[in-house]
Write an enzyme that holds these catalytic residues in place. Structure first.
Site, PDB file in Angstrom:
ATOM      1  N   ASP A 172       0.737  -1.204   0.021  1.00  0.00           N
ATOM      2  CA  ASP A 172       0.051   0.057  -0.122  1.00  0.00           C
ATOM      3  C   ASP A 172       1.037   1.283   0.059  1.00  0.00           C
ATOM      4  OD1 ASP A 172      -2.467   1.682   0.396  1.00  0.00           O
ATOM      5  OD2 ASP A 172      -1.590   1.986   2.580  1.00  0.00           O
ATOM      6  N   ASP A 193       0.048   5.254   0.935  1.00  0.00           N
ATOM      7  CA  ASP A 193      -0.291   6.195   1.894  1.00  0.00           C
ATOM      8  C   ASP A 193      -0.384   5.286   3.087  1.00  0.00           C
ATOM      9  OD1 ASP A 193      -0.468   8.463   0.368  1.00  0.00           O
ATOM     10  OD2 ASP A 193      -2.427   7.525  -0.266  1.00  0.00           O
TER      11      ASP A 193
HETATM   12  C1  BG6 Z   1      -5.645   6.126   0.168  1.00  0.00           C
HETATM   13  C2  BG6 Z   1      -5.737   6.852   1.411  1.00  0.00           C
HETATM   14  O1  BG6 Z   1      -4.347   5.570  -0.315  1.00  0.00           O
HETATM   15  O2  BG6 Z   1      -5.988   6.866  -1.052  1.00  0.00           O
HETATM   16  C3  BG6 Z   1      -6.985   7.430   1.605  1.00  0.00           C
HETATM   17  O3  BG6 Z   1      -5.186   6.052   2.587  1.00  0.00           O
HETATM   18  C4  BG6 Z   1      -7.332   8.295   0.166  1.00  0.00           C
HETATM   19  O4  BG6 Z   1      -7.021   8.161   2.599  1.00  0.00           O
HETATM   20  C5  BG6 Z   1      -7.382   7.477  -0.806  1.00  0.00           C
HETATM   21  O5  BG6 Z   1      -8.577   8.811   0.390  1.00  0.00           O
HETATM   22  C6  BG6 Z   1      -7.705   8.072  -2.196  1.00  0.00           C
HETATM   23  O6  BG6 Z   1      -6.666   9.214  -2.688  1.00  0.00           O
HETATM   24  P1  BG6 Z   1      -6.665  10.147  -3.787  1.00  0.00           P
HETATM   25  O7  BG6 Z   1      -5.342  10.620  -3.917  1.00  0.00           O
HETATM   26  O8  BG6 Z   1      -7.083   9.451  -4.786  1.00  0.00           O
HETATM   27  O9  BG6 Z   1      -7.574  11.140  -3.488  1.00  0.00           O
HETATM   28 MG    MG Z   2      -2.912   3.105   3.646  1.00  0.00          MG
END
Ligand code: BG6
Ligand code: MG
Length: 210
Positions: free
Chosen positions: A9, A11
């Site tokens: 993963d 984030d």
């Molecule tokens: C995930 C995060 O990796 O991506 C979430 O943990 C986030 O918090 C999701 O909402 C979507 O992210 P993005 O960058 O497409 O807005």
């Molecule tokens: Mg994550």
């Protein structure tokens, strides 16, 4: 390591964008007169952007039309993308950097499996965009975690079966996704104590012992 591939993963595992997500949602929410706090932000981990909107508006779901929701999410993303400019290669921890280099030199296949539509940009900012054999993100899937689609597609891209791969996750929704796809999963942070996690990690490099 007993696995032939590792799907990370992004984030919360390879980097920490939580504070940027929080700031961006908070600013967009304040502009729209919507309540937002860190507790709500914690519930958005692993959740797709538009599904975040459902959580943010759960006390008043009728408050916005679908178009207004999309505009709000776009506004948040604009603020978030600006904040991401502050990120660079120095934001990859030594532990993560060592783990990735070690696995790469051991011939283990590496993938990213992320719900984010900004994954490509984040990997570029971190200087990690050339390292992975496969990047599957929010742009490639119809169903977000806890659906296993993102990890199944990542494994397919690596040419491996789920049982040959380890998933590394920080969010419970991500651990659920891995379990639903038939993957063993290493959990870090919030996910380390989750009962569906196969392995609990203190740091990412703990996976080198598996
Ligand atoms: C995930 C995060 O990796 O991506 C979430 O943990 C986030 O918090 C999701 O909402 C979507 O992210 P993005 O960058 O497409 O807005
Ligand atoms: Mg994550």
């Amino acid at each position: 390591m007993k696995y032939e591939g590792v799907i990370f993963d992004l984030d919360g595992v390879l980097c920490h964008t939580d504070a940027f997500h929080y700031q961006a949602w908070k600013q967009a929410a304040e502009e729209a007169g919507i309540y937002f706090d860190e507790k709500i932000n914690d519930r958005l981990r692993g959740v797709s952007r538009m599904e975040c909107m459902e959580i943010i508006l759960e006390k008043d779901p009728e408050r916005m039309t679908e178009k207004q929701k999309r505009d709000f999410a776009d506004r948040k993303n604009g603020i978030y993308r600006k904040l991401l400019k502050n990120m660079g290669p120095e934001d990859v921890s030594e532990d993560v950097s060592f783990t990735l280099m070690y696995l790469k030199s051991a011939g283990i296949k590496l993938a990213v499996g992320s719900s984010s539509k900004n994954a490509g940009y984040i990997l570029e900012r971190l200087g990690l965009d050339d390292l992975f054999d496969q990047v599957t993100d929010g742009n490639d899937i119809r169903n977000s975690k806890p659906d296993p689609e993102v990890f199944l597609k990542a494994a397919e891209g690596l040419g491996l079966l789920p049982k040959q791969c380890l998933v590394v996750e920080d969010a419970r929704a991500g651990v659920d996704a891995a379990a639903a796809g038939g993957f063993e999963c290493a959990g870090i942070g919030d996910a380390a104590a989750y009962r569906k996690t196969t392995w609990s990690l203190k740091r990412v490099s703990d996976i080198l012992m598996l």
